[in-house]
Design an enzyme around this catalytic site. Structure first.
Site, PDB file in Angstrom:
ATOM      1  N   SER B  70       0.851  -1.195   0.000  1.00 39.67           N
ATOM      2  CA  SER B  70       0.000   0.000   0.000  1.00 39.67           C
ATOM      3  C   SER B  70       0.885   1.243   0.000  1.00 39.67           C
ATOM      4  CB  SER B  70      -0.920  -0.005   1.219  1.00 39.67           C
ATOM      5  OG  SER B  70      -0.162  -0.054   2.414  1.00 39.67           O
ATOM      6  N   VAL B  71       1.833   1.265  -0.940  1.00 36.82           N
ATOM      7  CA  VAL B  71       2.756   2.397  -1.022  1.00 36.82           C
ATOM      8  C   VAL B  71       1.985   3.694  -1.307  1.00 36.82           C
ATOM      9  CG1 VAL B  71       4.673   3.404  -2.337  1.00 36.82           C
ATOM     10  CG2 VAL B  71       4.724   0.980  -1.693  1.00 36.82           C
ATOM     11  N   ASN B  99       5.809   5.450 -16.064  1.00 39.79           N
ATOM     12  CA  ASN B  99       4.512   5.017 -15.553  1.00 39.79           C
ATOM     13  C   ASN B  99       3.814   6.241 -14.968  1.00 39.79           C
ATOM     14  OD1 ASN B  99       2.847   3.938 -13.049  1.00 39.79           O
ATOM     15  ND2 ASN B  99       3.053   2.198 -14.441  1.00 39.79           N
ATOM     16  N   CYS B 129      -4.094   1.793  -9.999  1.00 35.88           N
ATOM     17  CA  CYS B 129      -3.462   1.706  -8.674  1.00 35.88           C
ATOM     18  C   CYS B 129      -4.551   1.595  -7.608  1.00 35.88           C
ATOM     19  CB  CYS B 129      -2.591   2.930  -8.384  1.00 35.88           C
ATOM     20  SG  CYS B 129      -1.863   2.830  -6.730  1.00 35.88           S
ATOM     21  N   THR B 192      -2.160  -4.874  -9.372  1.00 34.79           N
ATOM     22  CA  THR B 192      -2.392  -5.735  -8.198  1.00 34.79           C
ATOM     23  C   THR B 192      -3.879  -5.899  -7.904  1.00 34.79           C
ATOM     24  OG1 THR B 192      -2.143  -3.782  -6.821  1.00 34.79           O
ATOM     25  CG2 THR B 192      -0.190  -5.148  -7.145  1.00 34.79           C
ATOM     26  N   GLY B 242       2.353 -10.271 -13.476  1.00 31.59           N
ATOM     27  CA  GLY B 242       1.636 -10.749 -12.300  1.00 31.59           C
ATOM     28  C   GLY B 242       2.180 -12.111 -11.920  1.00 31.59           C
TER      29      GLY B 242
END
Ligand SMILES: Cc1cc2nc3c(=O)[nH]c(=O)nc-3n(C[C@H](O)[C@H](O)[C@H](O)COP(=O)(O)OP(=O)(O)OC[C@H]3O[C@@H](n4cnc5c(N)ncnc54)[C@H](O)[C@@H]3O)c2cc1C
Ligand SMILES: Cc1cc2nc3c(=O)[nH]c(=O)nc-3n(C[C@H](O)[C@H](O)[C@H](O)COP(=O)(O)O)c2cc1C
Ligand code: FES
Lengths: 253, 303
Positions: B70-71, B99, B129, B192, B242
């Site tokens: 959870s940056v 990105n 995100c 993710t 992934g």
């Protein structure tokens, strides 16, 4: 910073749920500075485990760790002759003392190992105050006595040494003797108290912090702590900018 | 014979293995291990127009064969990236993918305009995100908003535009088609999957953000399935990712229809993992009697 396969030379329990691991790990051992850490691959776990370097001497690296969860439990089952995959030596350690004025080491529990190499490797004289919950957790007392001037051991329940927290002898010693700095490692509440006391008495203080990590090399920004950098708060990386920070810059959670 | 050289929307990758955004920073931290030119490319840490502080720690938790992060897009801002990281990165002889993230359509447009004008080879539009409150995945989970944002960004993006899709949707195919219709030049997937881990003893989520994004080996089957579904619905080049840990995982994504792959989480356990995958893929292509890996893309034989 490199990856190295380190052969286990010895592995022994030294207190309750606490082990000393001596590794043949020449490249990392020669590069290591006091307060740096290695990132240990634990079997097939997706994340490595950060463990501080307790001692780097010749080709040997000593780690002291407590069993906390699955990774350290896996580690505790490894036997001499097996190899461990390490990344190291990582992070910024404790600053090399600028003078030969004495430095006070303050360690709590499993935070005591990372301070030991300071007393071995830096030229300045060192005193140490070590705190533990009880006698069954006391580690490295003899090792500190061998390289430090004064050493005090405290336990919370009084089962070994003086009863109480490290801050009691710390207050006394800082009042009696002129220390150039305090170097501390241990649980956050202890670090916060130590930092507060050092500030009150006007002694610079450096603390080694912990945070959960992924890469260990500075790339992923998962391991951050809040640090005040020239007035503004920022999230800095424990693995790269730390683990050792100037206590006055730390914004305690 | 160059088994691995891959032309991906006009950009030549020396091999189809790219470091995934967020796992590799801006590349500098891994140069003690090997030269970045070994990689096909690097997708840089997600940057926003203005610097972002990100979420409070803890930001990482370990799960069975995976991790949750959870940056929250901590980054120094696009201008800082362009000034301090890009010139260095350009000298590393690898393909550079910026990105780009944002919190509103205008914000994305401003950001991409700045990044695409700089010396990058490709833009990866991060509309997936899961760790930021506004923007991020909110843009990537409805066809209408994907179309809106991709078409707006495309207007200011002279470089190849790769849209990064979220797996946090009921059906990824219409989302991929919406991106294609709006002018995407390529797709990357998957970002993710939203997850949660609770420390039972303390009754607290490990992550300060409570939830985070799941990545690593655990998500590979989902990534393979989604690449396969998207491949059958669009002609666009696909960068699959992934859970790639070893070359066989990369081969699965390629057989499912990916033209190149990215690796993130596996690098945390083994910084050399991408190099091992590159080596394994080259051997695979040769063993299969092919001249180039592109001949194997999409070559799964479904029942
Ligand atoms: C720079 C640094 C130096 C350290 N030095 C030592 C040392 O010398 N001796 C020692 O015993 N311990 C040390 N620790 C703490 C040690 O890393 C954790 O106890 C260990 O990671 C726990 O792993 P586990 O698999 O047993 O626990 P689990 O709970 O199964 O671990 C799950 C995940 O959480 C992480 N994690 C859990 N607790 C901590 C923690 N306190 N700090 C960081 N990550 C954590 C693990 O690394 C892993 O990614 C250090 C931590 C840091 C950040
Ligand atoms: C710590 C971390 C940070 C990430 N940051 C970003 C990001 O900034 N932008 C982005 O598009 N994806 C980001 N991702 C997602 C990865 O790029 C990738 O899509 C995902 O992790 C799946 O691949 P993997 O299993 O190989 O890691 C991040 C992933 C991790 C683990
Ligand atoms: S653990 Fe990746 S930046 Fe510190």
């Amino acid at each position: 910073m490199r990856q190295e396969n380190a052969r286990i030379l010895s592995h022994e329990g030294i207190a309750q749920e606490t082990y000393r691991l001596v590794l043949h790990c020449p490249q990392i051992a020669h590069a290591a500075q006091p307060g740096q850490f290695v990132h240990v691959l634990c079997g097939t776990k997706p994340l490595r485990r950060p463990i501080s370097i307790c001692r780097a001497e010749g080709d040997a690296l000593t780690l002291v760790y407590g069993v906390r969860g699955e990774g350290t439990a896996w580690l505790s089952e490894r036997v001499p002759g097996e190899e461990l995959n390490l990344l190291g030596a990582l992070g910024q350690g404790f600053p090399a003392p600028a003078s030969d004025a004495p430095i006070l080491l303050v360690g709590g529990g499993i935070g005591t190992p990372p301070l030991l190499d300071c007393a071995h490797r830096f030229a300045a004289p060192f005193d140490a105050i070590l705190g533990f919950r009880s006698a069954t957790q006391v580690i490295l007392e003899d090792e500190y006595r061998a390289v430090c001037g004064a050493v005090a051991v405290c336990t919370e329940d009084g089962s070994h040494g003086t009863k109480g927290f490290v801050t009691a002898p710390m207050q006394e010693w800082l009042a009696q003797k002129k220390y150039a700095a305090v170097y501390a490692c241990g649980p956050t509440p202890m670090l916060q108290a130590v930092a507060g006391l050092a500030k009150e008495l006007g002694v610079p203080c450096f603390v080694s912090l912990e945070e959960r990590m992924a890469c260990g090399v500075g790339a992923c920004l998962t391991c951050v702590v809040k640090i005040r950098v020239s007035g503004a708060e920022d999230y800095l990386r424990v693995c790269k900018n730390g683990p050792v920070f100037h206590a006055e810059e730390v914004v305690w959670a | 014979m160059n088994f691995l050289e891959t032309v991906f929307c006009g950009v030549t990758l020396k091999n189809p293995v790219v470091a995934a955004s967020g796992a590799y920073g801006f590349g500098r931290d891994y140069t003690d291990f090997y030269a970045l030119e070994a990689l096909g490319g690097i997708s840089c840490k997600g940057t926003t127009f203005a610097p972002r502080l990100g979420n409070p720690p803890p930001r990482i938790a370990e799960t069975a064969a995976g991790i949750l992060n959870s940056v929250g897009l901590q980054n120094p801002g696009a201008a800082h990236f362009i000034e301090y990281d890009l010139p260095w990165l350009r000298a590393q002889n690898t393909v550079i993918i910026a990105n780009a993230a944002g919190s509103s359509v205008e914000d994305y447009v401003e950001n991409v305009a700045l990044l695409a004008a700089a010396d990058v080879d490709m833009i990866e539009l991060n509309i997936s995100c899961p760790n930021v409150k506004e923007g991020g995945v909110a843009f990537g989970t409805s066809c209408a908003s994907v179309e809106k944002i991709v078409s707006a960004v495309k207007k200011v993006c002279p470089k190849p535009l790769m849209v990064k899709l979220s797996p946090n949707v009921t059906n990824i195919v219409p989302i991929a088609q919406a991106a294609e219709a709006a002018g995407a030049d390529a797709l990357s997937l998957i970002n993710t999957l939203t997850g949660m881990k609770i420390d039972v003893a303390h009754r607290r989520p490990i992550l300060h953000n409570n939830t985070g994004g799941l990545s690593g080996a655990a998500v590979l089957p989902i990534a393979v399935r989604m690449v396969w579904e998207v491949r059958r619905a669009t002609q666009l080049p696909i960068m699959g990712m992934g859970g790639v840990t070893q070359w066989q995982n990369a081969a699965e994504l390629i057989l499912a229809g990916a033209n190149a792959i990215q690796m993130g989480t596996a690098i945390f356990a083994d910084p050399y993992a991408p190099l091992k995958v590159i080596y394994g893929l080259a051997e695979w292509v040769e063993r299969e009697g092919c001249n180039n890996i592109s001949e194997l893309s999409g070559q799964v034989r479904p029942w």
